[in-house]
Enzyme design. Structure first.
Site, PDB file in Angstrom:
ATOM      1  N   ASP A 147      -4.987  19.234  46.520  1.00 46.48           N
ATOM      2  CA  ASP A 147      -3.700  20.125  46.531  1.00 46.48           C
ATOM      3  C   ASP A 147      -2.783  19.432  47.497  1.00 46.48           C
ATOM      4  O   ASP A 147      -3.237  19.324  48.693  1.00 46.48           O
ATOM      5  CB  ASP A 147      -3.980  21.745  47.080  1.00 46.48           C
ATOM      6  CG  ASP A 147      -2.680  22.366  47.010  1.00 46.48           C
ATOM      7  OD1 ASP A 147      -1.622  21.829  46.940  1.00 46.48           O
ATOM      8  OD2 ASP A 147      -2.547  23.359  46.974  1.00 46.48           O
ATOM      9  N   ASN A 149      -0.186  20.152  48.922  1.00 46.82           N
ATOM     10  CA  ASN A 149       0.446  21.147  49.980  1.00 46.82           C
ATOM     11  C   ASN A 149      -0.950  21.931  50.580  1.00 46.82           C
ATOM     12  O   ASN A 149      -0.793  22.801  51.535  1.00 46.82           O
ATOM     13  CB  ASN A 149       1.077  22.371  49.375  1.00 46.82           C
ATOM     14  CG  ASN A 149       2.460  21.755  49.136  1.00 46.82           C
ATOM     15  OD1 ASN A 149       3.056  21.035  49.846  1.00 46.82           O
ATOM     16  ND2 ASN A 149       2.717  21.717  47.519  1.00 46.82           N
ATOM     17  N   TYR A 150      -2.115  21.606  50.441  1.00 49.02           N
ATOM     18  CA  TYR A 150      -3.182  21.631  51.329  1.00 49.02           C
ATOM     19  C   TYR A 150      -4.269  20.481  51.615  1.00 49.02           C
ATOM     20  O   TYR A 150      -5.526  20.454  51.413  1.00 49.02           O
ATOM     21  CB  TYR A 150      -4.280  23.053  50.532  1.00 49.02           C
ATOM     22  CG  TYR A 150      -5.128  23.403  51.533  1.00 49.02           C
ATOM     23  CD1 TYR A 150      -5.029  23.787  52.736  1.00 49.02           C
ATOM     24  CD2 TYR A 150      -6.453  23.639  50.698  1.00 49.02           C
ATOM     25  CE1 TYR A 150      -6.212  24.438  53.666  1.00 49.02           C
ATOM     26  CE2 TYR A 150      -7.688  24.230  51.618  1.00 49.02           C
ATOM     27  CZ  TYR A 150      -7.335  24.618  52.922  1.00 49.02           C
ATOM     28  OH  TYR A 150      -8.396  25.102  53.645  1.00 49.02           O
ATOM     29  N   ILE A 151      -3.553  19.434  51.878  1.00 50.88           N
ATOM     30  CA  ILE A 151      -4.241  18.181  51.829  1.00 50.88           C
ATOM     31  C   ILE A 151      -5.425  17.880  53.067  1.00 50.88           C
ATOM     32  O   ILE A 151      -6.316  17.684  52.691  1.00 50.88           O
ATOM     33  CB  ILE A 151      -3.321  16.919  52.022  1.00 50.88           C
ATOM     34  CG1 ILE A 151      -3.949  15.750  51.814  1.00 50.88           C
ATOM     35  CG2 ILE A 151      -2.567  17.143  53.372  1.00 50.88           C
ATOM     36  CD1 ILE A 151      -2.971  14.725  51.685  1.00 50.88           C
ATOM     37  N   SER A 154      -8.206  20.458  51.482  1.00 53.02           N
ATOM     38  CA  SER A 154      -8.949  19.949  50.202  1.00 53.02           C
ATOM     39  C   SER A 154      -9.783  18.757  50.677  1.00 53.02           C
ATOM     40  O   SER A 154     -10.844  18.693  50.073  1.00 53.02           O
ATOM     41  CB  SER A 154      -7.641  19.357  49.272  1.00 53.02           C
ATOM     42  OG  SER A 154      -6.953  20.331  48.767  1.00 53.02           O
TER      43      SER A 154
END
Length: 260
Positions: A147, A149-151, A154
């Site tokens: 993701d 926006n959830y690097i 992730s």
């Protein structure tokens, strides 16, 4: 069904709230003796008192910031005899590559990624010397769903998945099972905050977070009990041939992908 866990010693990190609290309750209901670690002494003590009263099990608590130097050694002195370790502490911050700066990225990984690895490294030899044990890693399905926006999360979760599979692939040779669990959204305070943040970014209003929840399988997140009960099964002798793998419990979110 008897999970054959009565009297086992279970160490749970991040045990004072959310999934960790649910894990403590689920294992106590199976007659396990608990060693609970978290930052909040007050929350731990309240939880422990309730579990002792409800189930008559031994519950020891250790209030500790696991990012501090020497934390692993303190935990080993506290509960190095555990039959089951559940690595659960930590939450990696959300955001893209520029939202999560180097300091925040390292801080998140210090507790969840390296915290899991360091405690496993310390406890594994003791389990081996005693003839066996179970190590369960609460990871998260972000590792299977990269993701933008959830690097940080992730990437960290993917690393923990690889760590779990690499270790668990051979750990049965030492009588130890190592298994990962990837929950999707779970009905905790954390997911409520995450959904508000997503709603503000995607819909322009955090109050519309319920609209995002409606898009989940069955229109809801998983309950804490649904996740905790899976951990209990995986910790039990009834799951004695399970190691070196990841079990995803997200209502099918990870499998919804389409090429069109």
């Amino acid at each position: 069904m008897d999970m054959e866990l009565t009297g086992r010693r279970v160490l749970v990190t991040g045990a004072s709230q959310g999934i960790g609290e649910g894990l403590a309750k689920a294992f106590a209901a199976e007659g396990c003796h608990l060693a609970l670690v978290a930052r909040s002494a007050d929350k731990l003590e309240a939880l422990a008192a309730g579990l002792r009263a409800a189930h008559g099990v031994r519950v020891d608590v250790l209030a500790l910031d696991m990012t501090q130097a020497g934390a692993v050694e303190e935990i080993m002195a506290f509960a190095g005899d555990a039959d089951v370790l559940v690595n659960n502490a930590g939450a990696i911050p959300g955001g893209n590559l520029w939202d999560v700066d180097a300091q925040a990225w390292r801080k998140g990984w210090e507790l969840k990624v390296f915290g899991y690895i360091d405690l496993t490294r310390a406890l594994y030899p003791r389990m081996k010397a005693r003839g066996g044990g179970v190590i369960l890693n609460n990871i998260g399905n972000g590792g299977q769903n990269p993701d933008f926006n959830y690097i940080a999360g992730s990437t960290g979760n993917a690393a923990l998945m690889a760590f779990t599979c690499a270790l668990g692939g051979r750990s049965l040779e030492d009588g130890i099972r190592v298994v990962g669990v990837n929950p999707g959204p779970v009905a905790t305070e954390r997911i409520a905050k995450v959904l508000k943040s997503h709603a503000a970014r995607l819909l322009g209003d955090e109050a519309r977070s319920g609209e995002l929840m409606a898009g989940y399988p069955l229109g809801r997140a998983a309950t804490v009990a649904e996740v905790a009960d899976l951990f209990v099964y995986l910790a039990s002798p009834r799951s004695s041939y399970t190691s070196g793998t990841i079990v995803t419990v997200d209502g099918g979110i990870t499998s919804r992908r389409s090429v069109a």
